[in-house]
Enzyme design. Structure first.
Site, PDB file in Angstrom:
ATOM      1  N   GLU A   1       0.999  -0.618  -4.534  1.00  0.00           N
ATOM      2  CA  GLU A   1       2.137  -0.402  -3.622  1.00  0.00           C
ATOM      3  C   GLU A   1       3.209   0.446  -4.273  1.00  0.00           C
ATOM      4  O   GLU A   1       3.227   0.612  -5.494  1.00  0.00           O
ATOM      5  CB  GLU A   1       2.725  -1.739  -3.191  1.00  0.00           C
ATOM      6  CG  GLU A   1       2.926  -2.760  -4.282  1.00  0.00           C
ATOM      7  CD  GLU A   1       3.716  -2.325  -5.460  1.00  0.00           C
ATOM      8  OE1 GLU A   1       4.799  -1.735  -5.233  1.00  0.00           O
ATOM      9  OE2 GLU A   1       3.295  -2.577  -6.605  1.00  0.00           O
TER      10      GLU A   1
ATOM     11  N   GLU B   1       2.054   0.674  -8.233  1.00  0.00           N
ATOM     12  CA  GLU B   1       1.239   1.818  -7.788  1.00  0.00           C
ATOM     13  C   GLU B   1      -0.249   1.512  -7.841  1.00  0.00           C
ATOM     14  O   GLU B   1      -1.063   2.414  -7.634  1.00  0.00           O
ATOM     15  CB  GLU B   1       1.481   3.076  -8.653  1.00  0.00           C
ATOM     16  CG  GLU B   1       2.844   3.696  -8.556  1.00  0.00           C
ATOM     17  CD  GLU B   1       2.988   4.920  -9.483  1.00  0.00           C
ATOM     18  OE1 GLU B   1       1.972   5.381 -10.046  1.00  0.00           O
ATOM     19  OE2 GLU B   1       4.126   5.404  -9.619  1.00  0.00           O
TER      20      GLU B   1
END
Lengths: 358, 358
Positions: free
Chosen positions: B176, B320
């Site tokens: 994310e 990420e």
């Protein structure tokens, strides 16, 4: 066998200074991520940059080398398995059915087994290199495992295995195979660290408590005998207490360090060889990366002596280089992010250079 | 937006029972290695076999999906970075310069970024999917982050991203991106676990002590507000306190579990989404593998609630999907050894079937 060749190898190992540490740290903090947020991957990236330059090159061409040999001390009941398992597992590796075969494939690494002195015949094959020094080492409770000349020869077998593969290899992972070799590695560790043998003996492949007690007595006897005989240097120590594959690992580590190739070190036995190599050439440490924390209890003392922190902690204790192979993608990830990431400035991202806005 | 579609997805998730656990354990002990010597890799292999069958298939086709969105609560000073960094980092991912780009390449994974609702324009690109529900969530200290309909829509964005990639994917890694999203994830965690908000707030991208205190007050206010409003189910919880990418992660996890694809979960935010998904469909847990232990302090409480033990512990806290991607070779290694290793009997090796000789 040339002791002069080994002297030249040791003399050729220089500290890693292909980059300036402060400059690499600045580079790490300029990348588009919160400072330090890649954790220990950043420490690995720094060490790779010091060894190989900043940015470090890709570590795509991966070579796993497993050194195999037998141990005279195996007859003392120090392993959960009979000595025949060494040659049987060499054949299993040749056939592609061992754990290290599967894990090497999983991480896209080439695999080679070097027979430094297994006590039975291993048929040649595409992944098998026969460089037998003798049919296993002698029983270390009675006499030196190897003559000094045999130890030097085994060290150079390891060095040659690395040197022959340098043109096609960006990174090495080393492993070992040899029934009885945690006993030899425990004796080497006790002598290297000058600690009580009882503290460096573990269950190996799965000894019960009674077996561990027997193994402790064997290691104590061997260390006492070797110390009485006299140990003048790391080569003597390998000859007195080590074994053929431990000596070959030592040479492989020296040759990889001399050629500035990062080494992913497997567990207890490999790390005992690594500390032996570093006693011969302290700068060799700069090429070493501890792949994992072995379940074998004395591993952590060796890692502490080398100042290395393991990358993985999966409670593995198989050997064969399985932990070392599994850590290869972590080394590539560390090299890759330092080489390929944008900086706050180049990417036009707000709040860079280690100074997040509050 | 169809709530019925989500109901069907949830109803389609069945427990992993593609193999019999006792039979897999026997298989593990018949392989040519000391019993248990591959440590936690053996636990992973067992779970993969239950999910996918014994032997499990290769996990070679790897898909990393990063879900990105903005958070109204970012204006409360809860991040070390300004909100603009979300869109700037989306562009950095599109250009291939983010950490997750380098690490995806290092582990041979395909990478897709799904914009679920970033507060600024992200240009389309080969790795960018635009599925914007709204321009970021609302400020959770004042009102619900999303309407229930928006939450369902974001969940289905995540589910669609997975379903569209099923034909080419053996294993997923989810991550994310969204400034302010550890604040939303802390609020979701406090509500899911019914614990004091103070205990689930950490420094995120690098807040100082004063910033962490401010973030604690924000999370407490948001949770108090949401509890007063009333939370009837996990979808309400995502709407009240979550965010668009957290909802999309929840849907992605549900869709991967429904399709029996293993999921490598990144850190704190992904694990909050995972626990939300498991509250909706308990059997979804069988598809989940915790990639790493994040440095964010509340991560461990979520892992405990899910009964998952992280594979890596490298002190990473970037997000990420970087930790999730880095664990993909470990999943492949676990699948590979169970699929490819010989047994003691087939290889003719002495002392097998979990009964080492002493």
């Amino acid at each position: 066998v040339s002791s002069a060749e080994l002297d030249r190898l040791v003399a050729s190992i220089a500290p890693a200074c292909s980059a300036d540490a402060a400059a690499v740290r600045s580079h790490l903090d300029e990348l588009t991520k919160p400072p330090g947020s890649l954790g220990r991957l950043e420490d690995v990236a720094l060490r790779l940059a010091l060894l190989l330059g900043d940015p470090p090159p890709p570590l795509r061409r991966r070579q796993v080398i497993v050194f195999a040999a037998d141990h005279g001390v195996a007859r003392r009941g120090v392993s959960a398995y009979p000595q025949a398992v060494t040659v049987e597992m060499c054949r299993t590796i040749a056939a592609g059915g061992a754990a290290i075969c599967a894990i090497s494939r999983a991480v896209d690494a080439n695999l080679t087994l070097v027979d430094v002195g297994v006590a039975g015949p291993v048929a040649p094959g595409p992944a098998i290199v026969s460089r037998r020094v003798r049919d296993g080492s002698r029983d270390i409770t009675e006499t030196a495992a190897l003559t000094r000349e045999e130890a030097v020869q085994a060290i150079l077998v390891g060095a040659d295995a690395v040197r022959e593969r340098l043109p096609d290899t960006d990174v090495f992972a080393f492993g070992e195979l040899g029934i009885g070799n945690t006993t030899a590695a425990s004796a080497v560790t006790a002598a290297l660290l000058d600690v009580d043998p009882d503290g460096v003996v573990g269950p190996g492949t799965g000894l019960d408590d009674e077996g561990v007690e027997r193994k402790r007595r064997v290691v104590r006897n061997a260390v006492d005998r070797a110390v009485r005989t006299g140990i003048s240097d790391p080569i003597d120590l390998l000859a007195q207490l080590g074994g053929l594959e431990i000596a070959a690992l030592t040479g492989a580590i020296l040759a990889a360090a001399a050629a500035r190739r990062p080494v992913s070190l497997d567990g207890f036995i490999c790390t005992a060889a690594a500390l032996t190599a570093v006693r011969m050439a302290p700068a060799a440490r700069d090429a070493l990366f501890a792949a994992h924390r072995s379940a074998e209890p004395a591993h952590v003392a060796l890692l502490d002596a080398l100042g290395l922190e393991p990358l993985l902690d999966l409670d593995m204790r198989l050997g064969e280089g399985t932990g070392a192979a599994l850590a290869l993608p972590v080394l590539e990830a560390a090299s890759g992010f330092l080489r390929e990431m944008a900086t706050f400035t180049s990417a036009g991202v707000s709040g860079g250079a280690g100074r997040p806005q509050q």
